[in-house]
Design a protein around this motif. Structure first.
Motif, mmCIF file in Angstrom:
data_model
loop_
_atom_site.group_PDB
_atom_site.id
_atom_site.type_symbol
_atom_site.label_atom_id
_atom_site.label_comp_id
_atom_site.label_asym_id
_atom_site.label_seq_id
_atom_site.Cartn_x
_atom_site.Cartn_y
_atom_site.Cartn_z
ATOM 1 N N SER A 68 -13.917 -2.918 4.593
ATOM 2 C CA SER A 68 -13.505 -1.830 5.479
ATOM 3 C C SER A 68 -12.494 -0.901 4.820
ATOM 4 O O SER A 68 -12.399 0.284 5.165
ATOM 5 C CB SER A 68 -12.910 -2.387 6.772
ATOM 6 O OG SER A 68 -11.623 -2.967 6.532
ATOM 7 N N GLY A 69 -11.708 -1.453 3.894
ATOM 8 C CA GLY A 69 -10.683 -0.649 3.246
ATOM 9 C C GLY A 69 -9.466 -0.394 4.105
ATOM 10 O O GLY A 69 -8.567 0.361 3.711
ATOM 11 N N ASP A 70 -9.428 -0.994 5.289
ATOM 12 C CA ASP A 70 -8.302 -0.797 6.207
ATOM 13 C C ASP A 70 -7.210 -1.837 5.980
ATOM 14 O O ASP A 70 -7.467 -2.925 5.459
ATOM 15 C CB ASP A 70 -8.774 -0.907 7.662
ATOM 16 C CG ASP A 70 -9.717 0.220 8.037
ATOM 17 O OD1 ASP A 70 -9.612 1.307 7.418
ATOM 18 O OD2 ASP A 70 -10.554 0.011 8.940
ATOM 19 N N PRO A 195 -5.288 -1.508 0.537
ATOM 20 C CA PRO A 195 -4.427 -2.014 1.610
ATOM 21 C C PRO A 195 -4.558 -3.515 1.840
ATOM 22 O O PRO A 195 -3.564 -4.196 2.084
ATOM 23 C CB PRO A 195 -4.894 -1.215 2.837
ATOM 24 C CG PRO A 195 -5.393 0.061 2.270
ATOM 25 C CD PRO A 195 -6.026 -0.300 0.960
ATOM 26 N N ALA A 196 -5.780 -4.042 1.766
ATOM 27 C CA ALA A 196 -5.974 -5.474 1.993
ATOM 28 C C ALA A 196 -5.220 -6.309 0.966
ATOM 29 O O ALA A 196 -4.709 -7.394 1.282
ATOM 30 C CB ALA A 196 -7.458 -5.814 1.961
ATOM 31 N N ILE A 197 -5.144 -5.814 -0.266
ATOM 32 C CA ILE A 197 -4.395 -6.521 -1.307
ATOM 33 C C ILE A 197 -2.926 -6.592 -0.935
ATOM 34 O O ILE A 197 -2.276 -7.652 -1.061
ATOM 35 C CB ILE A 197 -4.558 -5.814 -2.673
ATOM 36 C CG1 ILE A 197 -5.951 -6.082 -3.246
ATOM 37 C CG2 ILE A 197 -3.486 -6.293 -3.656
ATOM 38 C CD1 ILE A 197 -6.147 -7.469 -3.804
ATOM 39 N N GLU A 198 -2.388 -5.475 -0.474
ATOM 40 C CA GLU A 198 -0.974 -5.458 -0.094
ATOM 41 C C GLU A 198 -0.707 -6.386 1.080
ATOM 42 O O GLU A 198 0.338 -7.051 1.133
ATOM 43 C CB GLU A 198 -0.558 -4.018 0.257
ATOM 44 C CG GLU A 198 -0.623 -3.051 -0.911
ATOM 45 C CD GLU A 198 0.265 -3.495 -2.061
ATOM 46 O OE1 GLU A 198 1.329 -4.111 -1.817
ATOM 47 O OE2 GLU A 198 -0.094 -3.224 -3.218
ATOM 48 N N VAL A 199 -1.623 -6.443 2.035
ATOM 49 C CA VAL A 199 -1.461 -7.341 3.179
ATOM 50 C C VAL A 199 -1.471 -8.795 2.713
ATOM 51 O O VAL A 199 -0.636 -9.601 3.150
ATOM 52 C CB VAL A 199 -2.574 -7.106 4.217
ATOM 53 C CG1 VAL A 199 -2.532 -8.179 5.302
ATOM 54 C CG2 VAL A 199 -2.424 -5.729 4.854
ATOM 55 N N MET A 200 -2.386 -9.138 1.820
ATOM 56 C CA MET A 200 -2.458 -10.513 1.314
ATOM 57 C C MET A 200 -1.197 -10.893 0.546
ATOM 58 O O MET A 200 -0.654 -11.992 0.722
ATOM 59 C CB MET A 200 -3.695 -10.689 0.433
ATOM 60 C CG MET A 200 -4.981 -10.864 1.205
ATOM 61 S SD MET A 200 -6.385 -11.256 0.137
ATOM 62 C CE MET A 200 -6.807 -9.611 -0.433
#
Length: 287
Positions: A68-70, A195-200
């Motif tokens: 999703s890239g979100d 963004p998903a990388i930063e969230v992880m």
């Protein structure tokens, strides 16, 4: 004429209390095994109570989230994260209650041991063995509390092992390969991270911060208990060797246990300060 053979009423009290605490501990162990899934399933995501369904749902939702890239979780992934949060909260609460019960039972048994000087070697040995076993179980239960509080603080990070990073194939395998590539160059110069990388990375850091805080608190408590017990040892009449041995034994145990817990705290502080390499190691199967 009153009988002199009947034991005083208080003589049965420790036995009754120990029986009640033992029964309560058994009930809590049973609840720890059976109740968390039921309690977690009381909210949205009741189908996730089955372990296989949860793993499958997490893997599918994770791929969707990545594609999703979100930054925000997809509804399916959010449902899994919420379920996992409730699951860990339930386990942490039950394990905390179990720890309290085991500590109370251990104190009761060791007090009975200190009063058992005239009851024979066999009875004293049984009380000491039972007390030692209960203390070991209490320490294990405390470790379980810490692990589940950690999981509740960072439920997304604690879900990641369900991805099966070393055996994934297909679309999930391709997703994990892309994540490894992104993490290997993180932070990239002039390149905005997905963004998903930063969230992880953020949740992975929170996961280790939680354990660092918990381990630090336990370390301080263990050191404090050790100091208190040494004071009790010093204040006990030298002729009361049994009591002095108990105080000294537990003082040494508390002090020794504080060392590995301190190592855990330091290791988690180090990881939380620079979580990306540790997260990459996890996705490469080294965590």
């Amino acid at each position: 004429m009153p009988s002199s053979t009947a034991p005083p009423r208080s003589a049965h009290a420790p036995g009754r209390a120990a029986a009640v605490l033992t029964a309560l501990a058994v009930a809590l162990v049973t609840a720890f095994v059976l109740a968390p899934r039921l309690l977690a399933a009381s909210g949205p995501g009741d189908a996730l109570a089955d372990r296989g369904s949860l793993v499958q749902a997490v893997r599918e939702a994770f791929v969707t989230y990545w594609n999703s890239g979100d930054r925000d979780f997809s509804p399916e992934l959010q449902q899994a994260v919420d379920y996992w949060f409730r699951y860990h909260v339930a386990k942490a609460v039950i394990a905390a209650l179990l720890t309290i019960v085991l500590i109370a039972l251990g104190v009761l048994l060791w007090k009975a041991y200190l009063r058992s000087g005239g009851l024979g070697t066999g009875r004293s040995a049984a009380l000491a063995s039972s007390g030692a076993l209960v203390i070991v179980l209490a320490l294990f239960s405390l470790a379980v509390v810490m692990a589940n509080v950690q999981g509740a603080v960072a439920p997304f990070a604690s879900l990641l092992p369900m991805l099966g990073v070393t055996a994934a194939d297909g679309e999930l395998g391709a997703t994990l390969d892309e994540i490894r590539s992104r993490l290997a160059v993180h932070p990239g110069a002039g390149e905005r991270a997905q963004p998903a990388i930063e969230v992880m990375i953020s949740d992975f850091a929170r996961y280790h911060i939680a354990m660092a805080v918990l381990a630090s608190i336990v370390t301080v408590v263990l050191i404090g208990v050790s100091v208190l017990l040494w004071q009790r040892f010093a204040g006990t009449d030298p002729s009361d060797r049994r009591t002095r041995r108990v105080w000294a034994g537990f003082a040494v145990l508390s002090g020794v246990l504080s060392l590995p817990v301190l190592v855990v705290a330091v290791a988690n502080i180090s990881t939380s300060a620079d979580p990306a390499p540790a997260l990459l190691a996890f996705f490469e199967g080294g965590w």
